[in-house]
Design an enzyme around this catalytic site. Structure first.
Site, mmCIF file in Angstrom:
data_model
loop_
_atom_site.group_PDB
_atom_site.id
_atom_site.type_symbol
_atom_site.label_atom_id
_atom_site.label_comp_id
_atom_site.label_asym_id
_atom_site.label_seq_id
_atom_site.Cartn_x
_atom_site.Cartn_y
_atom_site.Cartn_z
ATOM 1 C CB THR A 344 3.434 4.172 15.180
ATOM 2 O OG1 THR A 344 4.640 3.816 16.270
ATOM 3 C CG2 THR A 344 3.335 3.039 14.227
ATOM 4 C CG ASP A 345 0.348 8.776 15.821
ATOM 5 O OD1 ASP A 345 1.131 9.589 15.517
ATOM 6 O OD2 ASP A 345 -0.264 8.255 14.968
ATOM 7 C CB SER A 370 -1.300 6.478 23.733
ATOM 8 O OG SER A 370 -2.264 7.126 22.943
ATOM 9 N NE ARG A 371 5.811 9.292 20.929
ATOM 10 C CZ ARG A 371 6.256 8.257 20.190
ATOM 11 N NH1 ARG A 371 5.488 8.320 19.246
ATOM 12 N NH2 ARG A 371 7.076 7.579 20.649
ATOM 13 C CB VAL A 372 -2.240 11.664 19.141
ATOM 14 C CG1 VAL A 372 -1.285 12.252 18.540
ATOM 15 C CG2 VAL A 372 -2.780 10.161 18.555
#
Ligand SMILES: Nc1ncnc2c1ncn2[C@@H]1O[C@H](COP(=O)(O)OP(=O)(O)OP(=O)(O)O)[C@@H](O)[C@H]1O
Ligand SMILES: [Mg+2]
Length: 510
Positions: A344-345, A370-372
Site C-alpha cells: 500500500t501507499d 500517507s506516501r502519496v
C-alpha cells in the site's frame, strides 16, 4: 487404467472413468474422483486453464467451480456452492469462460454476495454488463499521478495523512480499535460532501447481523444510494470469501472505467488471507511461513494493484482502496501485515492504548503515514495543517512528563499545552465527518493559539461553539472555504478573531 496414481478409486468410479476414457473429448469432460471441504478433485479436463469455470452435474442441478490446482493427472477445483450434492463420479464440463460478475449502476444500493446474488431480499440482479473477476491491473501508461483529494471527513486523517483518489491506504490495528468505523465515516462523508464517489464495501467473513446493522446505518445517513455492499459470512465456503474482494473490485472498476470515482473498502484482508490459506491447504499446496501458501503476497498485490488514477485518455476515473488488516497485540511486523504495508501507499495505524484512553479515532501520529496523498491534499486544509503531525508526535513523546508541569522549561511546556489541546480537538465521534471549512476552522483555532486559554477538557465544547458561530454569522465565507481553495487573508483573520472571541467563554474548567 492400472497406472492411475489414485488408489482409493472405488469400483464404480473406475467404471465411470473407464467409460470416459473410451470417449473422445476428455479435454472437455471430466469426472469427479473425490470431493470434500468445498474442493472437488477432477480427472480429465486436460485443457482447463487456471481460474477457468467448470460445471459439475449433480442430482439437484449443476454446481459451479473454478479450477485452481492444475496437476498432471487431476485438477483441484474450488466449489462455489455447497459440496453436499456433488458426488464422486459426477460429470464435469468446462464452461469455456473465466469467472464473471454483474457490474453497473444497477448494483448501487444493493447488498449482494460475490457472485452478484442478492442478499437483501430484493429483486434478482439484472445488469447490462458483466466484468471479469480476475482482471489485470492497468499499466503505468494508463495511469496518472494521484492528485485529487479523497476526503475522509476525519480531521486527523485529512490534515495529517491525506488520501488521494487512486491511492491505497491501509487501515491497521488490533480488534475493536475503530477500523471499520473509520471506513464507514469515510463512506458517509462522500454523501455529506456530495463528492459523487461510489462506495464499494466488502465484508469478508463477517456476521451477516453486523452487515445488516451497517446497511441500516448507511440508509439512515443517506449513503446507500451510492453504495454497493458485497458480503460474505463466516459460514460461507472459503472460496466465496476468497473471491469477494476480487469480484467487488470488478464492480468498482466499472465506475473507474466510466470516468467516475469509486472507493473500495476491504474489511478485512486478514480474514481473506486466512480463507486463502484454508483453501490452499485443502488443495494440498505446500504450506510456507505461518502455513500460508508461498503466493500469499501475490494474493493481495494483484488485488491492490487494480486501484488506480486513470490517465485523461482513459477518462480520468479513479479507484481508491482502503484495505483493513487486523493485528495481534499491535504487531505490525507479522507476515500478512508487513506484506500489505509494503503493497500500500501508507497506513493509518490505530493504537489500542489510545483507544482505551478515550482518544478516538485512535490514530498513531508516529506510525501512520500517507506516501502519496500530500500532492492531493485539499489546499484549504493544507494551509493550516503544516506542523500538526510533528507537534503531535513530539507531544506524545513528552506527554509522560506533563505531570511534572511546573518543572518544565517554557518551550516544552507550551509544546505540551498545544499538544493537549490538539489531541482533544482531533477526537471525533463516529458518524460525524467534518466538511472542509469545519476542519480548517477547528485546526486554526488551536494552531493559531486562539484556544491556548481554553482548558483541554473544554476544547470540544469550544470547537462546537466556534463552528456554530461561524455557521450563523459567516455562512458565505465558510461556503466559499468549502470549495477547497486556500483561504484568503480576510477569511483567515475572520476565523482567528471568532476563535479568540469564542475562547473567552470557555476559560474556566467546568
Ligand atoms: N471515533 C469513535 N468514537 C467513539 N467510539 C468509537 C469511535 N470509533 C469506533 N468506536 C466504537 O468502538 C467500537 C469498535 O469499533 P469498530 O467496530 O469500528 O472497530 P474494529 O476495529 O473494526 O473492530 P473489529 O476488530 O471487531 O472489526 C465500536 O463499538 C464503535 O462504536
Ligand atoms: Mg471491523
Amino acid at each position: 487404467m492400472s497406472d492411475l496414481s489414485i488408489t482409493e478409486l472405488s469400483n464404480d468410479l473406475r467404471a465411470a472413468v473407464e467409460k470416459l476414457e473410451r470417449r473422445d473429448g476428455l479435454e472437455e469432460v471430466g469426472v469427479v474422483v473425490r470431493v470434500g471441504d468445498g474442493v472437488a478433485w477432477i480427472h480429465g479436463l486436460r485443457k482447463a486453464g487456471y481460474s477457468e469455470m467448470l460445471e459439475i452435474e449433480s442430482p439437484h442441478g449443476s454446481v459451479d467451480a473454478f479450477a485452481l490446482n492444475l496437476l498432471e493427472d487431476e485438477i483441484g477445483a474450488v466449489l462455489l456452492g455447497s459440496d453436499k450434492n456433488v458426488i464422486a463420479g459426477a460429470t464435469v464440463r468446462r464452461k469455456g469462460t473465466v469467472l464473471e460478475v454483474p457490474v453497473g449502476p444497477e448494483l448501487l444500493g444493493r447488498v449482494i454476495d460475490p457472485l452478484g446474488r442478492p442478499l437483501d431480499g430484493g429483486e434478482p440482479i439484472k445488469t447490462k454488463q458483466t466484468g471479469i473477476v480476475e482482471r489485470e491491473a492497468i499499466g503505468v501508461m494508463g495511469r496518472k499521478s494521484v492528485h485529487e483529494p479523497l476526503m475522509t471527513g476525519i480531521v486527523a486523517i485529512d490534515a495529517m495523512f491525506p488520501i488521494g483518489r487512486g491511492q491505497r491506504e491501509l487501515i491497521i490495528g488490533d480488534r475493536q480499535t475503530g477500523k471499520t468505523a473509520l471506513a464507514i465515516d469515510t463512506m458517509i462523508n462522500q454523501a455529506r460532501q456530495k463528492t459523487g464517489v461510489v462506495n464499494v464495501y466488502v465484508a469478508i467473513g463477517q456476521k451477516l447481523s453486523k452487515v445488516a446493522r451497517l446497511v441500516e446505518r448507511l440508509k439512515q445517513e443517506g449513503v446507500m444510494d451510492q453504495t454497493i455492499i458485497v458480503a460474505t459470512s463466516p459460514s460461507d465456503p472459503a472460496s466465496l470469501l476468497y473471491l469477494a474482494p476480487y469480484a467487488a473490485t470488478t464492480m468498482g472498476e466499472y465506475f473507474r472505467d466510466n470516468s467516475q470515482h469509486a472507493l473500495m473498502i476491504y474489511d478485512d484482508l486478514t480474514k481473506h488471507a486466512v480463507a486463502y490459506r484454508q483453501m490452499s491447504l485443502l488443495l494440498r499446496r505446500p504450506p510456507g511461513r505461518e502455513a500460508y501458501p508461498g503466493d500469499v503476497f501475490y494474493l493481495h498485490s494483484r488485488l491492490l494493484e487494480r486501484s488506480a488514477k486513470l490517465s485523461d485518455e482513459l477518462g480520468g476515473g479513479s479507484l481508491t482502496a482502503l484495505p483493513i488488516i487486523e493485528t495481534q497485540a499491535g504487531d505490525i511486523s507479522a507476515y500478512i501485515p508487513t506484506n500489505v504495508i509494503s503493497i500500500t501507499d501508507g497506513q493509518i495505524f490505530l493504537e489500542t492504548d489510545l483507544f482505551y484512553q478515550g482518544i478516538r479515532p485512535a490514530i498513531s501520529a508516529g506510525l501512520s503515514v500517507s506516501r502519496v496523498g500530500g500532492a492531493a491534499q485539499t489546499k484549504a486544509v493544507k494551509s493550516v495543517s503544516g506542523n500538526l503531525k510533528l507537534g503531535l508526535s513530539q507531544f506524545r513523546e513528552l506527554a509522560s512528563f506533563a505531570q511534572f508541569g511546573s518543572d518544565l522549561d517554557e518551550s516544552t511546556k507550551s509544546l505540551i499545552d498545544r499538544g493537549q489541546r490538539l489531541t482533544e480537538l482531533l477526537k471525533q465521534p463516529q458518524y460525524q465527518p467534518l466538511s472542509i471549512w469545519q476542519q480548517v476552522a477547528s485546526i486554526s483555532a488551536v494552531s493559531t493559539g486562539a484556544f491556548d486559554e481554553v482548558p483541554p477538557s473544554r476544547v470540544k465544547d469550544a470547537q462546537a461553539a466556534l463552528l456554530s458561530k461561524l455557521t450563523s454569522d459567516h455562512a458565505d465565507e465558510m461556503k466559499q472555504l468549502d470549495s477547497g481553495d486556500k483561504p484568503d487573508e480576510k477569511t483567515t483573520a475572520l476565523i482567528e478573531k471568532t476563535a479568540r472571541a469564542t475562547a473567552k467563554g470557555f476559560k474556566e474548567a467546568l
